[in-house]
Every structure is written in structure tokens, then in C-alpha cells.
Scaffold this motif. Structure first.
Motif, short mmCIF file in Angstrom:
data_model
loop_
_atom_site.label_atom_id
_atom_site.label_comp_id
_atom_site.label_asym_id
_atom_site.label_seq_id
_atom_site.Cartn_x
_atom_site.Cartn_y
_atom_site.Cartn_z
N LYS A 159 0.84 -1.20 0.00
CA LYS A 159 0.00 0.00 0.00
C LYS A 159 0.87 1.25 0.00
O LYS A 159 1.82 1.35 0.80
CB LYS A 159 -0.94 0.02 1.22
CG LYS A 159 -1.91 1.22 1.21
CD LYS A 159 -2.89 1.21 2.38
CE LYS A 159 -3.79 2.43 2.37
NZ LYS A 159 -4.63 2.57 3.57
N PHE A 161 0.52 5.73 -0.32
CA PHE A 161 -0.45 6.78 0.00
C PHE A 161 -0.14 8.06 -0.77
O PHE A 161 1.01 8.50 -0.78
CB PHE A 161 -0.38 7.13 1.50
CG PHE A 161 -0.82 6.04 2.44
CD1 PHE A 161 -0.05 4.91 2.63
CD2 PHE A 161 -1.99 6.19 3.17
CE1 PHE A 161 -0.44 3.92 3.53
CE2 PHE A 161 -2.40 5.20 4.07
CZ PHE A 161 -1.62 4.06 4.25
N HIS A 192 -4.03 4.41 -1.41
CA HIS A 192 -4.92 5.34 -0.70
C HIS A 192 -4.88 6.62 -1.52
O HIS A 192 -3.87 7.31 -1.55
CB HIS A 192 -4.43 5.56 0.73
CG HIS A 192 -5.27 6.53 1.50
ND1 HIS A 192 -5.65 6.30 2.80
CD2 HIS A 192 -5.80 7.74 1.17
CE1 HIS A 192 -6.38 7.32 3.23
NE2 HIS A 192 -6.48 8.21 2.26
N VAL A 247 -7.89 1.39 -2.59
CA VAL A 247 -8.50 0.95 -1.32
C VAL A 247 -9.56 1.97 -0.87
O VAL A 247 -9.57 3.12 -1.30
CB VAL A 247 -7.43 0.78 -0.20
CG1 VAL A 247 -6.46 -0.34 -0.56
CG2 VAL A 247 -6.69 2.07 0.08
N HIS A 248 -10.41 1.50 -0.01
CA HIS A 248 -11.47 2.29 0.63
C HIS A 248 -11.99 3.46 -0.23
O HIS A 248 -12.01 4.61 0.20
CB HIS A 248 -11.08 2.78 2.03
CG HIS A 248 -9.74 3.45 2.17
ND1 HIS A 248 -9.26 4.36 1.27
CD2 HIS A 248 -8.78 3.34 3.14
CE1 HIS A 248 -8.07 4.77 1.68
NE2 HIS A 248 -7.75 4.18 2.80
N SER A 297 -10.49 8.27 7.00
CA SER A 297 -10.11 8.85 5.71
C SER A 297 -10.06 7.77 4.64
O SER A 297 -9.45 6.73 4.88
CB SER A 297 -8.74 9.52 5.81
OG SER A 297 -8.83 10.61 6.68
ZN ZN Z 1 -5.87 4.36 3.65
#
Ligand code: ZN
Ligand code: URP
Ligand code: ZN
Length: 467
Positions: A159, A161, A192, A247-248, A297
């Protein structure tokens, strides 16, 4: 040990049919009709699934257990977090290990980060788990470690960001290097996607005006900045010619970017989470600092935004439902009582995912088969667990949920098993829930009670994405 789950309705991403499921030891041995007769009663345990659905155990590919974040730690460790997962019908987690950082510019290695996460989980987890790795500094050592993790450690996703400057943020060149690396080693980059540096300017402006309340967490993170960051990272993946997983995903503006990228032929994938389907920005207005419970977030979005997400789930522009389980207690949330930007970001969710999203099935938003695909089969495919997890096929791990489609349950802090001292869905009544949860053939939840054992969960070495 031979277990037979009999007289149930088996649900897979493609079929719904009456069948028994036979388990030998830790694996599925057979799925078919009248399996009891084949063994002349020579069965150690029989579970009557009459009137129930039998589905592969849920896979949650987005959790943060025992995670240092926002000046504190997420409150579930690998014991309470996996118990909470099991009680909600989730039998595999993929948690985010983190590249350590001891000071500005002082980074440990990905290998060290992995060692720390193995220590956190070993002897504690009650169901199986894997790890992604958060990369916060993309240098030569990290790039070499990425190869090592993919080839030798079963950690095949990373991951990065575009958010949280000074904590996890990396620049576009770093993202591009990491993407190129996965082009060589077959790993998968998870992003992210929010424009962190611009969000920080907007936060600064709001604070200068004296804004302190939790609602400002949402108002300083406009959906367009999730759309913008999504557009950017998808373009980088397109140029690097590799798949990318967002993601998310919370905002319709970001979903639009995923859809457009997919239409161009980019291998773009994305998950959303129940909080973006069932809650909205109005939750931040709850009195007595109650809005802080929903500070995460990306933030909850305007009412109505969730309609696009349901469409995305139905039409396969979104492929996975995960939870981003990152629980804090109100004590930790109160760190931001006078400054919304200091409220630790995250909320509990690992236990409520199947309960909540099953309401989407009941309301006709997604089919039963799609529900199984989004919560179990697709995460297995995208995150390298095909054949082992997310399926009831013979030879797979016997991670099985017997689901009562008519069971009534009230989501509440009093009922959940997370250490979080609130439940974001407090008092919400749902229909449908697990009666039995099996992890590699062992019943770990029965009649709503956890009956498994600390330490029984094993690390899952994952393969490459099939996405
Ligand atoms: Zn995240
Ligand atoms: O608010 C959130 N999402 N907390 C966990 C960290 C992350 O960005 O996933
Ligand atoms: Zn997260």
C-alpha cells in the motif's frame, strides 16, 4: 475429524443449490447431495443447515490491527480483532504491516516491518491472516525488499499513499517506481487516493478560521480530491502497464475515474467499505463529540453518494467490499476534542461487514451470488488466495459460514467483540447472520458465541494476483 454440513443451500459467485458440504480435517472434501449416505453414518460432527445458506468464509483484505496511528494505537490486537472478524463470519484477514520509521527520513526496512507484524500476530490470531506491506520510503532497499516479500514471504501486495503528508505520503515518482517494480515481480500496488498536500492546506485554512468540530474532517477532504488522486494514480498504472487496486474508495468522483480507466483497458480494481454504503456526512453532526466516531479517511460523503457505490458494486466497477477496520475508543478520539485534525482516523467494522451488506441483498441492490463474490471470492482472486480461500471447492481450506437468512440481530457495542467502546451502527436492526463459523474445519463460532482458540490462526502465504 469428518464434519458434514447437511441440508443447506450452497451459494457461490455463480450458483445457488441444495447440497451438503463434507469436511475432512482442515479442508473441503466434497460438495454434493446426500453425502451422509456415502459414509454410512461414519461422521464425527453433523451440522444441520436446513433453511440456511452455506457460504465460503468472508475475507477482509483491509484491516489495521495493533497499528500505531494518530498518536496512539488501534485498539484491537490480533486476538480481539480476529475474534471480532470470526463472530461476523470473516475467516481470513489481510492486515497492513508497516515499514517502520524512527524519525524524519529515518526508515527501517520492509523486512523489519514484516517481522514486527509477524510478532504481533503469532500466537494471538484465531483465524487465518495475511499481510500487505505499507511502503513509506521507496528507495533501492525497499524496491529490493518488495521482490523478496513477493518471492519468498507470501506478501504480494503493497500500500502506498497520496495522503497523510509526513506520515505515509509518497510522491508520484515513488509511486511510479513501485508500480514498475510490480511489473517485474507480479505484486499488486494498493493506493490510498486522496490529495494529501492540498487537503493539508484546506485544513490549515479551516483551523485559521477557528473551526474545530468533527464535521470539518469531511469538509476539508472534498470528494474531488479523491477523484483527482484516483485519476492520477490510475494514469501512473496505465503508463507503467500494471494493475492497480484503490483501497477504501468512498466518492462517486473516484468511482468515475475507476470506471473510465477500466473502459480504457487499464487493470483498475477498487474496494469500498460498508461505512460508505450505510453512513454519511450527517453522522459528523452527532452531539457531544459523537461525530468523532466517524472520523476516518476518506471521510463519509454527502447523503446520496452511496447510490453510485451500490451501482458500482452491482456492475463490477467495484470488485471488493473490505472494512478498513481501524478501531479506536472514545478516549483516543478525544485527542482531537479541540482540533478535528487530531482525531485518530478510523473506526471498527470487521464484525459488521457481512451483516450490513446482506441487507443490500435483501433490498435487491446486489444478488446473493454477488454478495459472496464481493466479500469472499473476489478478494481471494485479487489477493492471491485462489483455490485455498474464498471457495467451497474440494481441496480448499474449510473456512465455511452457515448463514441464517432470517436471523434478527441488533448491531451494538454490547453485542460486538471488538475492543472499541462504540459501534458506528449502534441500534441498527439487521436480518441475516451467521449461526456457525468454521475456520479450517474447526467450529469457531456457534450460536453467536466464540468457541475458537487464541493462536489457531495461521499466516497465509499469498500468491500473485489473478486480477
Ligand atoms: Zn488508507
Ligand atoms: O481512517 C482510516 N482509513 N484509517 C486507517 C488508515 C488508512 O488510511 O487506511
Ligand atoms: Zn486502512
Amino acid at each position: 475429524m469428518r464434519t458434514l454440513i447437511e441440508h443447506g443451500t450452497v451459494v457461490t459467485p455463480s450458483d445457488t443449490f441444495a447440497a451438503d458440504v463434507l469436511i475432512e480435517g482442515e479442508t473441503i472434501a466434497a460438495v454434493g447431495k446426500n453425502l451422509a449416505a456415502l459414509f454410512h453414518g461414519n461422521i464425527d460432527r453433523r451440522i444441520d443447515a436446513t433453511g440456511k445458506l452455506v457460504i465460503p468464509g468472508g475475507i477482509d483484505v483491509h484491516t489495521h490491527l495493533d497499528m500505531p496511528f494518530g498518536g496512539t494505537f488501534s485498539v484491537d490486537d490480533f486476538e480481539s480483532g480476529t475474534i471480532s472478524a470470526a463472530c461476523g463470519g470473516t475467516t481470513t484477514l489481510v492486515d497492513f504491516a508497516i515499514q517502520p520509521q524512527s524519525g524524519p527520513g529515518q526508515f527501517g526496512s520492509l523486512k523489519e516491518g514484516l517481522g514486527i507484524w509477524h510478532e504481533k500476530a503469532a500466537g494471538k490470531a484465531v483465524v487465518d491472516y495475511g499481510f500487505h506491506m505499507i511502503v513509506r520510503n521507496v528507495d533501492k532497499t525497499s524496491l529490493a525488499d518488495m521482490d523478496h516479500l513477493v518471492k519468498h514471504e507470501g506478501v504480494t501486495s503493497f500500500k502506498l499513499f497520496t495522503a497523510y503528508p509526513g506520515v505515509f505520503y509518497v510522491d508520484d515518482a515513488s509511486i511510479f517506481r513501485a508500480l514498475r517494480k510490480t511489473g517485474d515481480n507480479g505484486g499488486l500496488i494498493c493506493m490510498h487516493a486522496e490529495n494529501g498536500p492540498v487537503i493539508d492546506v484546506i485544513i490549515e485554512e479551516a483551523k485559521a478560521r477557528g473551526e474545530t468540530a468533527p464535521i470539518w474532517h469531511a469538509l476539508t477532504r472534498p470528494p474531488r480530491l479523491e477523484g483527482e488522486a484516483s485519476h492520477r494514480v490510475l494514469a501512473l498504472a496505465e503508463v507503467a502497464k500494471v494493475p492497480l487496486y484503490i483501497v477504501h474508495l468512498s466518492a462517486a468522483e473516484a468511482l468515475e475515474q475507476v470506471r473510465e480507466a477500466r473502459d480504457r483497458g487499464v487493470r483498475a480494481y477498487a474496494e469500498t467499505c460498508p461505512q460508505y454504503l450505510f453512513l454519511d456526512q450527517t453522522n459528523y453532526e452527532e452531539p457531544d463529540f459523537g461525530g468523532s466516531k466517524y472520523v476516518m479517511s476518506p471521510p463519509l460523503r454527502a447523503p446520496g453518494n452511496n447510490k453510485s457505490l451500490w451501482h458500482g458494486l452491482k456492475l463490477d466497477d467495484l470488485q471488493v467490499i473490505s472494512t478498513d477496520h481501524c478501531p479506536f475508543c472514545m478516549k483516543e478520539k478525544r485527542l482531537g476534542e479541540n482540533d478535528f485534525a487530531k482525531i485518530p482516523n478510523g473506526a471498527p467494522g470487521v464484525e459488521t461487514r457481512l451483516y450490513l451488506t446482506y441487507q443490500g441483498v435483501r433490498e435487491g441492490k446486489i444478488s446473493l451470488n454477488r454478495w459472496v463474490q464481493l466479500n469472499s471470492a473476489a478478494p481471494a482472486m485479487i489477493f492471491g488466495m485462489v483455490g485455498k480461500k474464498g471457495t467451497l471447492a474440494p481441496g480448499a481450506d474449510a473456512d465455511v459460514v452457515v448463514w441464517d437468512p432470517e436471523k434478527k440481530h441488533t448491531l451494538s457495542v454490547k453485542a460486538h467483540h471488538s475492543k472499541a467502546d462504540y459501534n458506528p451502527y449502534e441500534g441498527r436492526e439487521v436480518v441475516g447472520g451467521p449461526t456457525h463459523v468454521l475456520s479450517r474445519g474447526k467450529v469457531v463460532v456457534e450460536g453467536g458465541q466464540f468457541i475458537g482458540k487464541k493462536g489457531d490462526g495461521k499466516f497465509v502465504k499469498r500468491g500473485l494476483t489473478l486480477a
